[in-house]
Scaffold this motif. Sequence first.
Motif, PDB file in Angstrom:
ATOM      1  N   GLU A 160       4.314 -10.712  -5.576  1.00  0.00           N
ATOM      2  CA  GLU A 160       3.794 -11.655  -6.566  1.00  0.00           C
ATOM      3  C   GLU A 160       4.455 -13.021  -6.410  1.00  0.00           C
ATOM      4  O   GLU A 160       3.838 -14.042  -6.664  1.00  0.00           O
ATOM      5  CB  GLU A 160       4.047 -11.125  -7.972  1.00  0.00           C
ATOM      6  N   ASN A 161       5.717 -13.002  -6.026  1.00  0.00           N
ATOM      7  CA  ASN A 161       6.461 -14.242  -5.834  1.00  0.00           C
ATOM      8  C   ASN A 161       7.488 -13.996  -4.742  1.00  0.00           C
ATOM      9  O   ASN A 161       8.111 -12.936  -4.693  1.00  0.00           O
ATOM     10  CB  ASN A 161       7.138 -14.665  -7.138  1.00  0.00           C
ATOM     11  N   LEU A 162       7.658 -14.963  -3.872  1.00  0.00           N
ATOM     12  CA  LEU A 162       8.649 -14.887  -2.804  1.00  0.00           C
ATOM     13  C   LEU A 162       9.347 -16.235  -2.764  1.00  0.00           C
ATOM     14  O   LEU A 162       8.734 -17.255  -2.438  1.00  0.00           O
ATOM     15  CB  LEU A 162       7.957 -14.587  -1.474  1.00  0.00           C
ATOM     16  N   GLN A 163      10.611 -16.264  -3.150  1.00  0.00           N
ATOM     17  CA  GLN A 163      11.341 -17.520  -3.301  1.00  0.00           C
ATOM     18  C   GLN A 163      12.655 -17.470  -2.536  1.00  0.00           C
ATOM     19  O   GLN A 163      13.371 -16.483  -2.629  1.00  0.00           O
ATOM     20  CB  GLN A 163      11.601 -17.777  -4.783  1.00  0.00           C
ATOM     21  N   ARG A 164      12.956 -18.544  -1.809  1.00  0.00           N
ATOM     22  CA  ARG A 164      14.226 -18.637  -1.097  1.00  0.00           C
ATOM     23  C   ARG A 164      15.102 -19.680  -1.776  1.00  0.00           C
ATOM     24  O   ARG A 164      14.623 -20.715  -2.216  1.00  0.00           O
ATOM     25  CB  ARG A 164      13.997 -19.021   0.363  1.00  0.00           C
ATOM     26  N   TYR A 165      16.402 -19.391  -1.849  1.00  0.00           N
ATOM     27  CA  TYR A 165      17.384 -20.282  -2.446  1.00  0.00           C
ATOM     28  C   TYR A 165      18.545 -20.460  -1.481  1.00  0.00           C
ATOM     29  O   TYR A 165      18.829 -19.576  -0.686  1.00  0.00           O
ATOM     30  CB  TYR A 165      17.934 -19.705  -3.747  1.00  0.00           C
ATOM     31  N   THR A 166      19.212 -21.597  -1.585  1.00  0.00           N
ATOM     32  CA  THR A 166      20.445 -21.808  -0.838  1.00  0.00           C
ATOM     33  C   THR A 166      21.608 -21.762  -1.805  1.00  0.00           C
ATOM     34  O   THR A 166      21.425 -21.875  -3.018  1.00  0.00           O
ATOM     35  CB  THR A 166      20.432 -23.172  -0.118  1.00  0.00           C
ATOM     36  N   GLU A 167      22.800 -21.601  -1.282  1.00  0.00           N
ATOM     37  CA  GLU A 167      24.012 -21.486  -2.117  1.00  0.00           C
ATOM     38  C   GLU A 167      24.159 -22.650  -3.082  1.00  0.00           C
ATOM     39  O   GLU A 167      24.532 -22.489  -4.227  1.00  0.00           O
ATOM     40  CB  GLU A 167      25.254 -21.398  -1.222  1.00  0.00           C
ATOM     41  N   SER A 168      23.838 -23.852  -2.648  1.00  0.00           N
ATOM     42  CA  SER A 168      24.013 -25.032  -3.492  1.00  0.00           C
ATOM     43  C   SER A 168      23.046 -25.057  -4.666  1.00  0.00           C
ATOM     44  O   SER A 168      23.323 -25.673  -5.688  1.00  0.00           O
ATOM     45  CB  SER A 168      23.849 -26.308  -2.677  1.00  0.00           C
TER      46      SER A 168
END
Length: 171
Positions: A160-168
């Motif tokens: 349904e949702n695919l989200q990438r995040y970085t440490e910052s």
Amino acid sequence: MNYLVAVLPDRKQAEAAYSALEEAGFPISQVNILGNGYMSADEFGLKDPGKQARKQKNLLFYWLVPFGFVAGYAFNFLTNIEIFPEFNEIGNHISAGFLGGIAGALGAGLLGGGIGEKVSSGNILPYRNRLDAGKYLILVHGNEDLTQEATRVLYQFEPENLQRYTESSVK
């Protein structure tokens, strides 16, 4: 460190996605399932924004009510405004102090509780809401290449949702 969060509608798909990641050679220590029967949001470390807002409201209440009382008392002492004609001078000062304390309590409730919850929740609240609705989250953390490869593997399950995040960008 990079993070990938996939929202899947049911347990069957979440387990299939986890198995696909395992078969693709991903280190299982870097893959987590969140949902009913697996790790909860609190166990993983997704802070409850409501709980955080209550802590902030209590802290503000602790400081703003006495400050409001002192400020109200001092203002009335300096200006000698007669709030209640039936009270003497000291009574008016104390009344002004109580009104200042009430203003401090209202400020703590508004800033700490209402606005504090909306501002501090960030992206966590939608994920917690999806978990509460019975959905499952697959979380993958690692370097850039690992999360890109995990994106390719998880995309086939039509999350349904695919989200990438970085440490910052993660608090």
